[in-house]
Design a protein around this motif. Structure first.
Motif, PDB file in Angstrom:
ATOM      1  N   UNK A   1      -0.614  -0.216  12.316  1.00 13.29           N
ATOM      2  CA  UNK A   1       0.849   0.147  12.929  1.00 13.29           C
ATOM      3  C   UNK A   1       1.251   1.025  11.357  1.00 13.29           C
ATOM      4  N   UNK A   2       0.555   1.308  10.435  1.00 14.23           N
ATOM      5  CA  UNK A   2       0.957   2.570   8.978  1.00 14.23           C
ATOM      6  C   UNK A   2      -0.020   3.540   9.250  1.00 14.23           C
ATOM      7  N   UNK A   3      -0.473   4.310   8.385  1.00 13.17           N
ATOM      8  CA  UNK A   3      -1.700   4.845   8.100  1.00 13.17           C
ATOM      9  C   UNK A   3      -1.992   4.488   6.523  1.00 13.17           C
ATOM     10  N   UNK A   4      -3.238   4.437   6.214  1.00 15.25           N
ATOM     11  CA  UNK A   4      -4.047   3.887   5.403  1.00 15.25           C
ATOM     12  C   UNK A   4      -4.039   4.663   4.415  1.00 15.25           C
ATOM     13  N   UNK A   5      -4.190   4.877   2.950  1.00 10.34           N
ATOM     14  CA  UNK A   5      -4.223   5.033   1.896  1.00 10.34           C
ATOM     15  C   UNK A   5      -5.481   5.562   0.729  1.00 10.34           C
ATOM     16  N   UNK A   6      -6.720   6.876   1.081  1.00 18.06           N
ATOM     17  CA  UNK A   6      -7.038   6.377  -0.518  1.00 18.06           C
ATOM     18  C   UNK A   6      -7.411   6.936  -1.204  1.00 18.06           C
ATOM     19  N   UNK A   7      -7.075   6.275  -1.853  1.00 14.83           N
ATOM     20  CA  UNK A   7      -6.357   7.022  -3.714  1.00 14.83           C
ATOM     21  C   UNK A   7      -7.543   7.624  -4.053  1.00 14.83           C
ATOM     22  N   UNK A   8      -8.046   9.068  -4.434  1.00 12.00           N
ATOM     23  CA  UNK A   8      -8.883   9.861  -5.945  1.00 12.00           C
ATOM     24  C   UNK A   8      -9.513   8.614  -6.452  1.00 12.00           C
ATOM     25  N   UNK A   9      -9.092   8.112  -7.496  1.00  8.05           N
ATOM     26  CA  UNK A   9      -9.150   7.430  -8.225  1.00  8.05           C
ATOM     27  C   UNK A   9     -10.286   6.185  -7.272  1.00  8.05           C
TER      28      UNK A   9
ATOM     29  N   UNK B   1       0.008  -2.854   0.404  1.00  7.64           N
ATOM     30  CA  UNK B   1       0.760  -2.955  -1.104  1.00  7.64           C
ATOM     31  C   UNK B   1       2.249  -3.610  -0.577  1.00  7.64           C
ATOM     32  N   UNK B   2       3.522  -3.373  -1.021  1.00 10.57           N
ATOM     33  CA  UNK B   2       4.360  -4.186  -0.778  1.00 10.57           C
ATOM     34  C   UNK B   2       5.066  -4.314   0.866  1.00 10.57           C
ATOM     35  N   UNK B   3       4.998  -3.223   1.340  1.00  4.59           N
ATOM     36  CA  UNK B   3       5.696  -1.921   2.342  1.00  4.59           C
ATOM     37  C   UNK B   3       4.640  -2.399   3.248  1.00  4.59           C
ATOM     38  N   UNK B   4       3.486  -3.250   3.506  1.00  9.56           N
ATOM     39  CA  UNK B   4       3.183  -3.131   4.430  1.00  9.56           C
ATOM     40  C   UNK B   4       1.405  -2.460   4.119  1.00  9.56           C
ATOM     41  N   UNK B   5       2.060  -1.027   3.668  1.00  5.09           N
ATOM     42  CA  UNK B   5       0.649   0.094   4.032  1.00  5.09           C
ATOM     43  C   UNK B   5      -0.989  -0.335   3.308  1.00  5.09           C
ATOM     44  N   UNK B   6      -1.920   0.583   3.721  1.00  3.17           N
ATOM     45  CA  UNK B   6      -3.652  -0.295   3.132  1.00  3.17           C
ATOM     46  C   UNK B   6      -3.514   0.642   1.950  1.00  3.17           C
ATOM     47  N   UNK B   7      -4.075   0.119   1.356  1.00  2.00           N
ATOM     48  CA  UNK B   7      -4.989   0.694   0.380  1.00  2.00           C
ATOM     49  C   UNK B   7      -6.402   0.775   0.644  1.00  2.00           C
ATOM     50  N   UNK B   8      -7.562   1.708  -0.098  1.00  2.00           N
ATOM     51  CA  UNK B   8      -9.251   1.102   1.107  1.00  2.00           C
ATOM     52  C   UNK B   8      -9.501   2.250  -0.185  1.00  2.00           C
ATOM     53  N   UNK B   9     -10.450   1.734  -0.737  1.00  2.00           N
ATOM     54  CA  UNK B   9     -11.810   2.241  -1.347  1.00  2.00           C
ATOM     55  C   UNK B   9     -13.555   2.895  -0.652  1.00  2.00           C
ATOM     56  N   UNK B  10     -13.688   3.242  -1.663  1.00  2.00           N
ATOM     57  CA  UNK B  10     -15.217   3.752  -1.138  1.00  2.00           C
ATOM     58  C   UNK B  10     -16.008   4.932  -2.366  1.00  2.00           C
ATOM     59  N   UNK B  11     -16.420   3.092  -2.960  1.00  2.00           N
ATOM     60  CA  UNK B  11     -17.303   3.154  -5.088  1.00  2.00           C
ATOM     61  C   UNK B  11     -18.824   3.190  -4.129  1.00  2.00           C
ATOM     62  N   UNK B  12     -19.019   3.520  -3.350  1.00  2.00           N
ATOM     63  CA  UNK B  12     -20.325   3.480  -2.657  1.00  2.00           C
ATOM     64  C   UNK B  12     -20.606   3.991  -1.620  1.00  2.00           C
ATOM     65  N   UNK B  13     -21.966   4.219  -2.387  1.00  2.00           N
ATOM     66  CA  UNK B  13     -22.141   6.061  -1.449  1.00  2.00           C
ATOM     67  C   UNK B  13     -22.275   5.715   0.303  1.00  2.00           C
TER      68      UNK B  13
END
Length: 329
Positions: free
Chosen positions: A116-124, A162-174
């Motif tokens: 329902x919402x876009x996910x966020x992939x942080x540079x960090x 997040x508190x607003x229901x949005x997703x945070x992603x990670x890509x810490x593996x090759x």
């Protein structure tokens, strides 16, 4: 499966209806299984002595536990709930997903993941191309488009909410990387069951298969994950050198070329996923390879896999397989 729309002749229609009725009877006869399908007001068999907890999609009526939505019965320890069919993706932490980059924003990418919402992939939250673990600088932020840009297909893992229901992603593996040289397929998320392994290398075909929990399926040429980001930087540097010199190196031509054989395997596997999705069967690597082998054994061209006859044959094979599995129990 009831919504299948195919151009069938009378014989094929009769065979398909017979196979689907057999599958439905097998499903109802195993209604005590965790993956049994139910409709509204269907009774869900439970053992009250076990102290069952009623979850989403269930209600108590006249001393019986009934389903309030159409879906699959799921059991987690004492909890019993109904997972709705054809619903939007409901993410969980640790899910492997495939998404499309929609926006490159400051210090982050926004991905469309069938939620329902876009996910966020942080540079960090991802590995840098050089593979060194360090603080992200302003230079890294300025070079974000050299890593991912709009419309790139990316594989990542759900990190949290997040508190607003949005997703945070990670890509810490090759293994979490940009995906290219392949096809992206979109199916109903309920057809992809959460498993320990969602990355599959089909060695006999030279193809990588990623079953995203969000219903996005990636079928592409096999890439060694450990060398992918370094290789990407090497290719870009060679492209820059070639543009300056006005020539293209033989190594670049070899790396940017996908053989006809691999392309055919990718298309055949993608069509197998389409057939399973249309018939409403769970999409697993075992069923996909079985359908690919079946099409090869019948000497079918790639486009013929989407013909009405192959759908009927697949439904009959699945009914036969489930019937044998039920007898063994």
């Amino acid at each position: 499966m009831r919504g299948v729309q195919l151009s069938l002749n009378k014989t094929q229609k009769l065979r398909l209806e017979t196979a689907l009725e057999k599958l439905e009877s097998l499903s109802s006869s195993t209604s005590n299984n965790s993956n049994a399908s139910v409709t509204v007001a269907d009774t869900i068999p439970i053992n009250y002595e076990d102290g069952v907890l009623k979850g989403h999609g269930t209600s108590e009526m006249d001393g019986r536990v009934v389903a309030t939505i159409c879906g699959l019965v799921e059991r987690v320890n004492k909890l019993v709930y109904v997972r709705a069919l054809r619903a939007r993706y409901k993410p969980e932490i640790g899910d492997i997903i495939v998404g499309r980059v929609m926006e490159v924003a400051p210090k982050r990418w926004r991905l469309e993941i069938n939620f329902s919402q876009d996910a966020v992939l942080m540079l960090s939250s991802m590995n840098l191309p050089d593979g060194i673990q360090r603080r992200r600088t302003a230079v890294d932020e300025l070079s974000m488009r050299s890593i991912f840009e709009e419309n790139d297909i990316v594989c990542a893992e759900v990190r949290g909410f997040q508190h607003d229901g949005s997703l945070y992603l990670q890509a810490r593996s090759q293994k979490y990387r940009k995906l290219d040289r392949g096809q992206l397929l979109r199916i109903s998320p309920y057809l992809v069951k959460r498993r320990k392994q969602h990355f599959h290398h089909l060695d006999q075909y030279g193809v990588d298969l990623i079953l995203g929990c969000n219903g996005f399926i990636w079928v592409g040429e096999h890439v060694e994950a450990k060398d992918d980001m370094v290789l990407d930087q090497m290719i870009k540097s060679e492209q820059e050198n070639a543009s300056l010199s006005g020539s293209v190196s033989s190594r670049e031509q070899e790396q940017s070329h996908t053989s006809i054989e691999i392309r055919q395997h990718i298309c055949r596997i993608a069509n197998a996923v389409r057939v399973l999705s249309t018939l409403g069967f769970m999409v697993t690597v075992e069923l996909i390879t079985e359908l690919v082998d079946l099409s090869i054994s019948h000497n079918l061209d790639i486009h013929e896999m989407l013909g009405a006859e192959f759908y009927v044959v697949v439904a009959e094979k699945e009914a036969e397989r489930r019937s044998l599995a039920t007898k063994k129990r």
